[in-house]
Design an enzyme around this catalytic site. Structure first.
Site, PDB file in Angstrom:
ATOM      1  N   HIS A 191      -6.582  -1.847  15.356  1.00  0.00           N
ATOM      2  CA  HIS A 191      -6.689  -1.103  14.095  1.00  0.00           C
ATOM      3  C   HIS A 191      -6.566  -2.032  12.885  1.00  0.00           C
ATOM      4  O   HIS A 191      -7.416  -2.035  11.982  1.00  0.00           O
ATOM      5  CB  HIS A 191      -5.588  -0.040  14.052  1.00  0.00           C
ATOM      6  CG  HIS A 191      -5.607   0.826  12.835  1.00  0.00           C
ATOM      7  ND1 HIS A 191      -6.117   2.101  12.837  1.00  0.00           N
ATOM      8  CD2 HIS A 191      -5.160   0.607  11.563  1.00  0.00           C
ATOM      9  CE1 HIS A 191      -6.000   2.630  11.625  1.00  0.00           C
ATOM     10  NE2 HIS A 191      -5.407   1.740  10.841  1.00  0.00           N
ATOM     11  N   GLU A 192      -5.506  -2.829  12.882  1.00  0.00           N
ATOM     12  CA  GLU A 192      -5.259  -3.681  11.701  1.00  0.00           C
ATOM     13  C   GLU A 192      -6.320  -4.761  11.539  1.00  0.00           C
ATOM     14  O   GLU A 192      -6.697  -5.107  10.414  1.00  0.00           O
ATOM     15  CB  GLU A 192      -3.867  -4.302  11.797  1.00  0.00           C
ATOM     16  CG  GLU A 192      -2.724  -3.306  11.933  1.00  0.00           C
ATOM     17  CD  GLU A 192      -2.752  -2.202  10.893  1.00  0.00           C
ATOM     18  OE1 GLU A 192      -3.164  -2.457   9.736  1.00  0.00           O
ATOM     19  OE2 GLU A 192      -2.386  -1.070  11.248  1.00  0.00           O
ATOM     20  N   GLY A 236       3.605   1.776  10.869  1.00  0.00           N
ATOM     21  CA  GLY A 236       3.559   1.029  12.120  1.00  0.00           C
ATOM     22  C   GLY A 236       3.127  -0.396  11.911  1.00  0.00           C
ATOM     23  O   GLY A 236       3.608  -1.316  12.569  1.00  0.00           O
ATOM     24  N   GLU A 296      -2.259  -3.976   7.087  1.00  0.00           N
ATOM     25  CA  GLU A 296      -3.376  -4.911   7.272  1.00  0.00           C
ATOM     26  C   GLU A 296      -3.513  -5.990   6.211  1.00  0.00           C
ATOM     27  O   GLU A 296      -4.621  -6.476   5.954  1.00  0.00           O
ATOM     28  CB  GLU A 296      -4.689  -4.119   7.325  1.00  0.00           C
ATOM     29  CG  GLU A 296      -5.096  -3.439   6.010  1.00  0.00           C
ATOM     30  CD  GLU A 296      -4.634  -2.004   5.882  1.00  0.00           C
ATOM     31  OE1 GLU A 296      -5.202  -1.263   5.067  1.00  0.00           O
ATOM     32  OE2 GLU A 296      -3.697  -1.625   6.607  1.00  0.00           O
ATOM     33  N   ASN A 297      -2.433  -6.415   5.570  1.00  0.00           N
ATOM     34  CA  ASN A 297      -2.519  -7.474   4.554  1.00  0.00           C
ATOM     35  C   ASN A 297      -3.475  -8.570   5.029  1.00  0.00           C
ATOM     36  O   ASN A 297      -3.369  -9.060   6.151  1.00  0.00           O
ATOM     37  CB  ASN A 297      -1.139  -8.089   4.312  1.00  0.00           C
ATOM     38  CG  ASN A 297      -0.054  -7.050   4.193  1.00  0.00           C
ATOM     39  OD1 ASN A 297      -0.084  -6.183   3.338  1.00  0.00           O
ATOM     40  ND2 ASN A 297       0.920  -7.122   5.096  1.00  0.00           N
ATOM     41  N   GLU A 314       0.851  -1.192   0.000  1.00  0.00           N
ATOM     42  CA  GLU A 314       0.000   0.000   0.000  1.00  0.00           C
ATOM     43  C   GLU A 314       0.888   1.245   0.000  1.00  0.00           C
ATOM     44  O   GLU A 314       1.869   1.301   0.743  1.00  0.00           O
ATOM     45  CB  GLU A 314      -0.907   0.022   1.234  1.00  0.00           C
ATOM     46  CG  GLU A 314      -1.983   1.106   1.124  1.00  0.00           C
ATOM     47  CD  GLU A 314      -2.959   1.085   2.289  1.00  0.00           C
ATOM     48  OE1 GLU A 314      -4.004   1.735   2.177  1.00  0.00           O
ATOM     49  OE2 GLU A 314      -2.680   0.439   3.309  1.00  0.00           O
ATOM     50  N   GLU A 325      -9.087   4.415   6.769  1.00  0.00           N
ATOM     51  CA  GLU A 325      -8.211   4.712   7.900  1.00  0.00           C
ATOM     52  C   GLU A 325      -8.937   5.436   9.033  1.00  0.00           C
ATOM     53  O   GLU A 325      -8.684   5.171  10.203  1.00  0.00           O
ATOM     54  CB  GLU A 325      -7.008   5.527   7.427  1.00  0.00           C
ATOM     55  CG  GLU A 325      -6.122   4.798   6.422  1.00  0.00           C
ATOM     56  CD  GLU A 325      -5.598   3.460   6.943  1.00  0.00           C
ATOM     57  OE1 GLU A 325      -5.593   3.242   8.162  1.00  0.00           O
ATOM     58  OE2 GLU A 325      -5.195   2.630   6.111  1.00  0.00           O
TER      59      GLU A 325
END
Length: 951
Positions: free
Chosen positions: A389-390, A353, A356-357, A217, A412
């Site tokens: 988050h991920e 950081g 999210e694959n 990304e 996001e």
């Protein structure tokens, strides 16, 4: 994707959109044309108008918008010296991918890889060319195979390095229907933290080795395989990796088999199951040496955490959080996690950081690993938030993906909001929503008060523009807007609408309005009317609040809204937007319940609160949810200052009040001396997050006051304010105290130390010496001890801490030490720390953080001056490392924004004119504007502050 944390070109849309353009839109909906008519007669700014035109499909997703709006001229290019001679266009739909069968073999000696990809395609229209994305790849052969098995070799392959395109031409037209495109190629296993790249690590034996990992990304899958590298052009993927048999090899899906490569003694072909339909940026694979621990969540999903060798137990905390997160999201969204496994892996080098694959989430070590003996509670909190988050993206972003990068904010911003909802479920003791107000709400409002901000939703042309919108607006203001919307429509309607949205667009792409439509239907409230203003208009309002008592004895609030600028500028008519502002009102007698709530839609309004007692206080924005600043009349503010001392209000409200008064003072709407007087009420404060935000604001003012002769008096004010809570908490844990109290102790002591409190500094030195001798300082206190001891240290102490950094094998401890080094105050030591930041001892992804830590030192102006000098002197090295990506944007802004003189402004402006950074243009302008804001604040309030501090 999680961050660890330009100038607008003006268009005249009335001139740009000629009748011929409108004629070309005749096939679009009546509502789209109406949007055009409304917008060209509205006061929306040019960028905001373009945003809505694109969103409402006034233009088709084709060359029309690119030619009409001329993206090439509106937006900065990745490299200004290589400006494209043609406008950006998205890939044609004549040939589209269905499935990629990819095989890669990395070469760790030459840092290259061999690749073969067989792409099942659908030919939709007659053509003899295939246009796809390719970057830093060399094609060996390209062959098209028809559905009946006939093969046709390409007649030419042209690679456009500048635009990252590959044009494959065949001697005759491709037959309509299905076919296969066979491509063999080679690529670079680069060290730029993007695409398929190498990552150096140290084996337990002490030997330096390399792993290979990915970061695709926004648009770097094209560096690993020729592909249609756009989020809307989804396909499935069959991944095969050839690697040494003793390596850990991972991809999005479970391993099917690993068979020995014919003719090889130690290579195996690792073959993975087919992925769901997904965007290219979510594809991932890792080759290296790792250990892991595993568990299953209550729905039976296998979750593994992969760590560097010998550190698997450091993944235990993240594993426990993930096992709670996945079921939480499955329940919240009403959709099960749809992969058979989830891997989370700590990689040595990662630009963001975390990423999210789908099914293989990559993290920096500091965002995933927790050492029970050496990790602070703050680190645990960070890991929990990042994991939350991920994993939210596994639904929101992966199952349903934005149609184009214009809608990135929704991915996001949503994940940056719901991560807190999830952590609050997993770890309710963390008071996480107060942390949200500090880390996201206030961060967003600070940046969005600049004229050089941008709307939440920004029209994006080429993907190279995406880096500049990976900022606090996309993440934090986006999250704040979602939080406000959730509060406005209620949790039940929000969940229902979200579930319906995900079900409707499952495995597909969507735009922002698709979500608003689903939430409108679920809530029966005008979500789109409300949110369109918040996402398309830059900035936010401040609300002027006064009151009167009418003839019936009823209290009437008088409210007015106006756009807020941190420089105090009066907004011009065309930029003084109106918002629909959800407002909650609480009073002494109603609190914690809401007394009244309205939506302020007009410039002014009045609200009748009924009969209130004479001692009633009134406060707007319960829990600091609404996106606005509250500017109270002196009488109303005085009553609230008394409430602060009593600790009656929730921490989110106490935090929001001081944040507002600081911002209003910076803009000239409130005297800085009056702000300090108001802050004296916080001497009884005990909440760590309130202190953090308050201290951050104090240090911002302290930076500005470095340009005066009375900054030491201001430091004395800070010390006096913090002494009561310091005395109460002491240095050592109190029996029965909460983890948050321990965090508060560390925050307060560190602030006292870096502001020159001798008692704190001497105790820190004593404890640091004991630490060197084996009596370890608790992890929560180490930053406070390191920073305070360095306040007036000699070079010998600095050298000992650098040595401690180099010997540590926990990345969290390395960063704790490295950022604390910024507290040194002498010219010699400051220069030494800056050189250390760019040395091999610091990972390239962390160098910017260390440099920023130095320039953030508020105890001497030498720190910011020498950092800026260092950046200029080492610019070629810095730019070569970080020429694109969010690290360069962060650096450019952070090292400049704290200056406060016209001379500094001219120096920064001249330097970046001579050394343009297209990827950071907006951030540079924001830094320059911040200098002007600081200068104006100082000129306006310097004498008043001096008088107050001298009294």
């Amino acid at each position: 994707m999680l961050k660890l944390l330009g100038s607008n070109k003006v268009l005249s849309f009335r001139n740009l959109l000629s009748k011929s353009v409108i004629q070309k839109t005749k096939n679009y909906s009546r509502s789209s044309i109406q949007s055009y008519k409304i917008l060209t007669n509205s006061r929306l700014g040019s960028i905001e108008r373009s945003q809505v035109l694109v969103r409402d499909n006034v233009f088709p997703k084709s060359n029309l918008i690119c030619k009409s709006l001329n993206f090439r001229n509106i937006y900065s290019e990745k490299n200004s010296s290589k400006m494209s001679t043609t406008e950006f266009v998205r890939l044609p739909k004549s040939v589209l991918p269905v499935n990629y069968a990819l095989e890669l073999e990395p070469d760790f000696k030459n840092f290259t890889f061999n690749g073969q990809v067989v792409i099942d395609v659908k030919v939709n229209s007659e053509t003899n060319t295939v246009l796809l994305n390719s970057a830093e790849l060399s094609f060996k052969e390209a062959v098209f195979e028809t559905s009946n098995g006939t093969k046709m070799t390409s007649s030419s392959v042209k690679l456009d390095d500048q635009n990252e395109l590959g044009t494959i031409t065949f001697p005759q037209a491709l037959p309509l229907g299905t076919g296969r495109l066979h491509i063999s190629y080679t690529g670079i296993l680069n060290d730029k933290l993007k695409g398929f790249y190498r990552s150096k690590y140290v084996h337990p034996s002490g030997e330096e080795r390399y792993a290979a990992t990915t970061q695709f990304e926004a648009a770097d899958a094209r560096r690993a395989l020729p592909c249609w590298d756009e989020p809307a052009l989804k396909a499935t993927f069959d991944v095969t990796i050839i690697a040494e048999e003793n390596k850990t090899v991972l991809s999005n899906m479970p391993l099917l088999d690993a068979n020995r490569v014919e003719g090889s003694q130690n290579l195996k072909r690792f073959r993975f199951d087919r992925t769901p339909i997904m965007s290219t940026y979510l594809l991932a694979f890792v080759v290296g040496e790792y250990d892991y621990i595993e568990d299953k969540d209550r729905n039976g999903v296998l979750i593994r955490v992969y760590t560097p060798l010998g550190k698997q137990e450091l993944g235990r905390f993240a594993l426990e959080i993930a096992c709670k997160c996945l079921p939480f999201y499955a329940d919240f969204f009403g959709i099960k996690f749809n992969l058979p496994k989830l891997d989370m892996i700590a990689v040595t080098h990662l630009s963001f950081g975390a990423m999210e694959n789908w099914g293989l989430v990559t993290y920096r070590e500091t965002a995933l690993l927790v050492d029970p003996k050496n990790s602070s509670l703050m680190s645990k909190q960070t890991v929990a938030i990042v994991v939350g988050h991920e994993l939210a993206h596994q639904w929101f972003g992966n199952i349903v993906t934005m149609e184009w990068w214009t809608h990135l904010w929704l991915n996001e911003g949503f994940a940056s909001w719901i991560e807190y909802l999830c952590v609050d479920h997993c770890l309710p003791e963390l008071d996480i929503w107060t942390h949200f107000v500090n880390s996201d709400y206030c961060r967003a409002l600070e940046l969005d008060s600049l004229k050089n901000s941008h709307p939440i939703e920004v029209p994006v042309g080429p993907p190279s523009e995406v880096d500049e919108i990976f900022d606090a607006i996309s993440y934090s203001k986006g999250a704040t807007a979602i939080r406000m919307l959730h509060s406005y429509i209620g949790d039940d309607a929000f969940r229902t609408g979200l579930h319906n949205y995900l079900e409707k667009f499952k495995y597909r792409n969507a735009v922002t309005e698709d979500l608003w439509e689903a939430l409108t239907e679920a809530s029966k409230k005008p979500v789109n009317e409300l949110m369109q203003l918040w996402t398309s208009q830059t900035g936010y309002p401040y609300i002027n609040i006064s009151h009167l008592v009418n003839s019936n004895g009823e209290t009437v609030l008088k409210l007015s809204q106006e756009r807020f600028f941190s420089n105090g500028a009066k907004p011009a008519e065309q930029e003084n937007f109106l918002w629909k502002v959800p407002i909650t009102i609480v009073t002494k007698s109603s609190y914690p319940n809401i007394h009244k709530e309205i939506v302020l839609e007009n410039r002014t309004d009045e609200v009748n609160l009924g009969v209130l007692a004479s001692d009633e206080w009134i406060k707007l924005n319960k829990n600091t949810i609404g996106i606005y600043r509250s500017n109270y009349s002196p009488e109303l503010l005085l009553k609230l200052s008394n409430v602060i001392r009593e600790q009656t209000l929730h921490p989110t409200d106490r935090l929001g009040l001081q944040s507002d008064v600081f911002a209003l003072s910076q803009a000239g709407l409130l005297s800085a001396a009056d702000v300090l007087k108001f802050l004296e009420g916080y001497s009884t404060e005990e909440n760590v997050t309130v202190w953090r935000d308050l201290i951050s604001n104090l240090m911002s003012l302290s930076h500005t006051l470095l340009n005066t002769d009375f900054q030491p008096q201001f430091q004395a004010f800070v010390v006096k304010l913090l002494k009561p809570i310091s005395k109460k908490l002491g240095w050592d844990p109190i029996p029965g105290e909460s983890g948050l109290q321990g965090m508060c102790r560390a925050t307060v002591l560190r602030t006292l130390g870096i502001n020159g409190d001798r008692e704190t500094i001497e105790e820190a030195k004593r404890r640091l010496e004991a630490h060197f001798n084996g009596k370890l300082v608790p992890a929560d206190l180490r930053s406070a001890v390191y920073s305070s001891a360095l306040y007036d240290s000699q070079e010998a102490l600095l050298d000992r801490l650098i040595d401690l950094h180099n010997r540590s094998d926990l990345q969290e401890e390395k960063m704790r030490i490295a950022t604390s080094l910024g507290s040194v105050r002498s010219e010699t030591l400051i220069k030494k720390v800056l050189n250390f930041a760019l040395s091999p001892s610091v990972r390239s992804q962390d160098s910017v953080t260390v440099i920023c830590a130095v320039c953030s030192n508020t105890s001497t102006k030498l720190s910011s001056d020498l950092t800026w000098q260092f950046v200029k002197e080492n610019w070629n090295t810095i730019y070569e490392r970080y020429s694109s990506g969010f690290l360069i944007t962060r650096l450019c802004k952070t090292v400049t924004e704290n200056f406060a003189t016209h001379k500094d402004y001219q120096d920064v402006d001249a330097f970046f004119k001579a050394h343009p950074v297209p990827a950071a243009q907006r951030s540079i302008q924001q830094g320059l504007e911040s200098i002007q804001v600081n200068q104006a604040w100082l000129e306006r309030d310097e004498q008043k502050l001096k008088n107050f501090l001298s009294a």
